[in-house]
Design a protein around this motif. Structure first.
Motif, PDB file in Angstrom:
ATOM      1  N   UNK A   1       0.843  -1.186   0.000  1.00 23.69           N
ATOM      2  CA  UNK A   1       0.000   0.000   0.000  1.00 23.69           C
ATOM      3  C   UNK A   1       0.881   1.240   0.000  1.00 23.69           C
ATOM      4  N   UNK A   2       0.296   2.365  -0.391  1.00 18.89           N
ATOM      5  CA  UNK A   2       1.022   3.632  -0.461  1.00 18.89           C
ATOM      6  C   UNK A   2       0.217   4.713   0.236  1.00 18.89           C
ATOM      7  N   UNK A   3       0.944   5.669   0.823  1.00 20.49           N
ATOM      8  CA  UNK A   3       0.334   6.848   1.454  1.00 20.49           C
ATOM      9  C   UNK A   3      -0.608   6.454   2.584  1.00 20.49           C
ATOM     10  N   UNK A   4      -0.099   5.711   3.550  1.00 28.98           N
ATOM     11  CA  UNK A   4      -0.890   5.294   4.710  1.00 28.98           C
ATOM     12  C   UNK A   4      -1.016   6.476   5.667  1.00 28.98           C
ATOM     13  N   UNK A   5      -2.152   7.165   5.587  1.00 31.40           N
ATOM     14  CA  UNK A   5      -2.428   8.350   6.402  1.00 31.40           C
ATOM     15  C   UNK A   5      -3.846   8.235   6.963  1.00 31.40           C
ATOM     16  N   UNK A   6      -3.979   8.434   8.269  1.00 35.37           N
ATOM     17  CA  UNK A   6      -5.290   8.441   8.935  1.00 35.37           C
ATOM     18  C   UNK A   6      -6.107   7.192   8.601  1.00 35.37           C
ATOM     19  N   UNK A   7      -5.440   6.053   8.682  1.00 35.77           N
ATOM     20  CA  UNK A   7      -6.067   4.789   8.310  1.00 35.77           C
ATOM     21  C   UNK A   7      -5.207   3.679   8.913  1.00 35.77           C
ATOM     22  N   UNK A   8      -5.785   2.537   9.242  1.00 34.55           N
ATOM     23  CA  UNK A   8      -4.971   1.439   9.771  1.00 34.55           C
ATOM     24  C   UNK A   8      -4.198   0.721   8.675  1.00 34.55           C
ATOM     25  N   UNK A   9      -3.130   0.052   9.059  1.00 34.54           N
ATOM     26  CA  UNK A   9      -2.342  -0.722   8.107  1.00 34.54           C
ATOM     27  C   UNK A   9      -3.144  -1.907   7.582  1.00 34.54           C
ATOM     28  N   UNK A  10      -2.795  -2.329   6.367  1.00 34.54           N
ATOM     29  CA  UNK A  10      -3.477  -3.441   5.714  1.00 34.54           C
ATOM     30  C   UNK A  10      -2.628  -4.712   5.767  1.00 34.54           C
TER      31      UNK A  10
END
Length: 708
Positions: A218-227
């Motif tokens: 994934x790219x640009x992990x902002x204000x969200x949980x990791x996948x």
């Protein structure tokens, strides 16, 4: 008009297709039965992702899983370039074709979302977007249900899915074999929280039977949980799984917003996977107005001796029940505290003598006596030194020698404590001449119940990076969520650990193939602080009774400075060990940490990697090649050198009788003349490597040297 409307909608209901700029990749999107959105991806007519559904489940609201119709589509193309602040390339091309599909749910008052696809020559990125609208303001994600239906039972390089750590050893297997290997792969690690469902971490690297290399991240992990990726070992289907918060929810969203990009890098050449800049391209450019203070760092540190030498500790005292309000001058000292003023000066002298930018000093501050495993909130204050460490004196001495001190902020997982003290800690750094900090998150997270990879902590890491930028401080985070290219957006977040690094060589060891896998997995998202450069590989040398060994040859440790990209590189061994091998140490002193160009010469995940790089703004090149436990011959070309010119190549090679577990310190150093037409067939020992520095030289310098 009605007929035209019906005709247009019938077209929208059918497949929308775009191709990569070079036409090798094809992305097809369509709405299936019951209004389920799906996509598929092919590479040179070979299936990469077979038809797979898209969507999200919401808490206490209708889902974004079905009942969709297409209300609009838009296509566009982009071809531009940009220059990273630091990186593997001076200039990065950003070239893709885009498809944006707007989907509405008639059953939910025409609530709508967008799915944005960007198809590059090296892969696909897509994300969900939630525009501001009357019927969608705030919502809670129960689970994301993005599917990746693979075309076969691929070979996969994986670590167990875990909400709190990425520090597992890699397992190589078929997808169908994951269930039988999961228990063995889930070794005991501090602060682990393995996912109950059968799942693996991303980046996930695979190779198909028909020769495709596939990487999902994934790219640009902002204000969200990791996948993570749930695994169906029967159908070879992977499905997204998000890290939960303390009450089991996955993400709290407010429109206008979007998810991170889901990325699929694909090629029929392993070298092109390593060369991909897709993840960086999917991140936003930095908004920093001034980046002149962000610079690469080569450093040493009071660190490795804590793991192996048996003579030093982080802690000053022997008590196991200590509060920050205690008088630390009255503690019973253990006599082994490593971060003393005098010890720091010894390291400063070594750094100054050998041209290092900085030294890291761990264990300088109060609180280390009972910092771990107690789930303690008020654990460090980040401004109070132990009685035997004089912050001002060390700073002044380092400044007089032209050396910076790198700050160390271990949080013990207490992010709340760190955030409360953050500004005071950064001001303390600024007042005392520190311009970089290594942060750590060993332990269970506070707020209690949160995870290292959850939305709350993802926001925390970014908050630290942004706040550090206000003080012109660079950040190297350890035990944080794995990177997703955010070093483009926040270029002062210069490196991360977020994987099983060198410290584990003292705690069970790393397998010889580990570092032939990491560039295809962990490093896909960004630079790693791997801490290479260990020359004394047999740890029984220190007389502590340890039978542990570093599972590489000495030369492989040199090669890591090229194969394991980072603008922050540590010479991690104890200074005295470098003084025993001065000719090999010369490569570490010479090697660059920031680059104009990188050339992936050969690669196969789990087996070998050979990379050449040109130093930033210099006519100097460096080559690193590594292998797994097997002996091999590296094929090294020099066609990236300017044509018609001669250069001096210094080759650091394994001796013929070298081996990672026998004679690891046996090596040779030779100098030859090379040109752009030269080719080197270089022997590499089991668990070994090769390192080459290439520089300009005069005719006199080349006199007597053989031409390759």
């Amino acid at each position: 008009m009605l007929l035209l409307f019906v005709f247009a909608n019938s077209l929208w209901a059918h497949a929308q297709e775009i191709f990569s700029p070079n036409k090798n990749l094809s992305l097809k999107f369509e709405i299936k039965e019951n209004g389920v959105p799906t996509y598929q991806l092919t590479y040179k007519k070979k299936p990469v992702i077979q038809p797979s559904s898209l969507g999200l489940e919401l808490k206490d609201m209708p889902s974004f899983m079905d009942g969709f119709s297409i209300t609009n589509t838009a296509q566009s193309s982009v071809d531009n370039s940009w220059n990273p602040v630091m990186g593997e390339e001076k200039t990065i091309r950003n070239n893709y074709n885009e498809l944006v599909v707007t989907l509405a749910q008639a059953k939910n008052n025409n609530r709508y979302i967008r799915i944005r696809f960007r198809l590059f020559n090296d892969g696909l990125g897509f994300r969900y977007e939630f525009p501001k609208q009357n019927d969608l303001n705030y919502f809670v994600i129960k689970e994301e249900r993005t599917e990746f239906q693979l075309a076969g039972n691929h070979k996969i390089f994986w670590i167990p899915g875990d909400y709190d750590t990425n520090e597992y050893a890699y397992t190589t297997s078929k997808i169908s074999e994951i269930p039988s290997l999961m228990q063995k792969a889930t070794i005991e690690i501090n602060s682990q929280w393995p996912i109950k469902e059968l799942a693996v971490q991303t980046p996930s690297m695979m190779k198909s039977a028909d020769g495709l290399y596939i990487n999902i991240h994934e790219a640009a992990l902002i204000n969200y949980p990791a996948m993570y990726l749930e695994v169906d070992p029967v159908t070879n289907k992977l499905r997204s799984h998000l890290a939960p918060d303390a009450v089991g929810n996955k993400g709290y969203m407010q429109t206008d917003t979007q998810t991170p990009w889901r990325t699929i890098v694909v090629s029929d050449k392993a070298t092109e996977i390593l060369a991909s800049k897709l993840i960086l391209n999917l991140n936003e450019p930095t908004s920093y107005k001034d980046v002149s203070w962000i610079k690469p760092i080569k450093f040493i540190g009071i660190w490795w001796e804590y793991f192996v030498a048996g003579k030093s500790t982080w802690a000053y005292g022997v008590e196991n029940n200590v509060k920050l309000t205690d008088d630390f001058s009255k503690l019973t000292t253990n006599g082994k505290h490593g971060a003393t003023t005098e010890r720091a000066k010894e390291y400063i002298d070594f750094a100054s003598k050998n041209g290092f930018d900085a030294i890291l000093i761990e264990g300088w501050n109060i609180g280390w006596e009972d910092w771990i495993n107690n789930w303690k909130e008020e654990v460090f204050d980040y401004v109070t030194a132990y009685p035997d460490f004089d912050v001002k004196a060390v700073h002044e001495y380092a400044a007089s020698k032209g050396v910076k001190i790198m700050m160390h902020h271990e949080t013990s997982g207490s992010a709340t404590n760190y955030e409360r003290r953050l500004d005071r800690a950064f001001q303390f750094m600024k007042d005392n001449g520190y311009n970089s900090v290594k942060t750590g998150y060993v332990g269970k997270i506070i707020p209690r119940g949160e995870h290292h990879d959850g939305q709350w902590m993802v926001d925390h890491y970014i908050h630290v990076a942004k706040r550090a930028a206000d003080y012109k401080i660079m950040v190297d985070s350890h035990e944080a969520v794995r990177p997703t290219g955010l070093n483009r957006t926040f270029p002062n977040w210069i490196a991360q650990e977020s994987a099983r690094g060198t410290e584990f060589e003292s705690m069970g060891g790393l397998s010889p193939d580990h570092t032939t896998i990491l560039p295809f997995t962990r490093l896909m998202g960004g630079p790693m602080d791997f801490t290479p450069g260990i020359f004394q590989t047999d740890l029984s040398y220190y007389g502590t009774g340890s039978t542990q060994r570093v599972n590489t040859t000495l030369v492989k440790q040199l090669a890591y400075y090229v194969t394991m990209y980072s603008p922050l590189q540590m010479a991690a061994d104890i200074p005295g060990n470098y003084e025993r091998f001065p000719d090999a140490f010369q490569f570490i002193k010479d090697v660059a940490v920031d680059w104009d160009n990188s050339y992936i010469l050969e690669a196969e995940p789990g087996d070998y990697i050979t990379i050449a790089r040109k130093a930033k703004a210099k006519n100097e090149w460096f080559v690193g090649g590594i292998t797994d436990e097997n002996v091999r011959t590296a094929n090294i070309t020099f066609d990236y050198l300017p044509a018609g010119k001669k250069y001096i190549a210094t080759i650091y090679a394994d001796a013929k009788d070298a081996n990672w577990n026998k004679n690891p310190q046996k090596y040779t150093v030779t100098k030859v003349v090379v040109t752009s037409k030269s080719v080197l067939k270089q022997y590499i020992a089991p668990g070994g490597g090769v390192a080459i520095s290439i520089k300009e030289g005069t005719t006199s310098d080349m006199k007597g040297l053989n031409k390759l």
